[in-house]
Scaffold this motif. Structure first.
Motif: not given
Length: 156
Positions: A64-85
């Motif tokens: 469920r969390q992974l699906e949420a991350a996928k659906s918010n991929a653009v926002a994740l990269v924008r707000f927390d790029p180090k966290g995404v890496e």
């Protein structure tokens, strides 16, 4: 995160919370998989099953969390790029641990199937009547002290 309304990230705190949640679920799931694999490797199958009981719930939460991350991929990269890496690196290590767990379980399954097959063959050999000359086949009519049960085919 309910199924009715999708989870949307609108700020850095939301992005960090989602990344942290995914990492936390991944770590917990990896710990359960490692414990299960350790027990199975040592031949403690019952303990391995008990150790793996929370696996389904943890896997569902992680997915469920992974699906949420996928659906918010653009926002994740924008707000927390180090966290995404960091999440990408952790996911690669988690994938390797998951593959190792699957290999251990597949090996245990193969060994168990082989043991059961060998046991069944040994039982079948001990039930076969012996006599002089060629080995005789058991009677299909159930006569004799050592014959097995009558088997009926429903497909004919």
């Amino acid at each position: 995160m309910s199924a009715a309304e999708p989870f949307r990230i609108v700020d850095r705190a939301g992005a960090e919370a989602l990344v942290s949640g995914v990492l936390s679920s991944m770590t917990a799931l990896q710990a359960v998989l490692d414990a299960e694999a350790d027990h199975v490797r040592a031949g403690r199958l019952k303990a391995g099953v008990v150790a793996a009981e929370p696996k389904a719930a943890l896997a569902a939460t992680y997915m469920r969390q992974l699906e949420a991350a996928k659906s918010n991929a653009v926002a994740l990269v924008r707000f927390d790029p180090k966290g995404v890496e960091h999440l990408r690196g952790a996911h690669g290590a988690f994938t390797a641990a998951l593959e190792a767990n699957q290999k251990v379980l597949a090996t245990a399954r193969t060994v168990c199937e082989g043991l059961i097959r060998n046991l069944a063959d040994d039982i079948a050999k001990s039930r076969a009547p012996t006599g002089y000359g060629a080995t005789m086949a058991p009677s299909p009519y159930g006569r004799g002290a050592r014959s097995g049960p009558l088997v009926m085919s429903r497909s004919l």
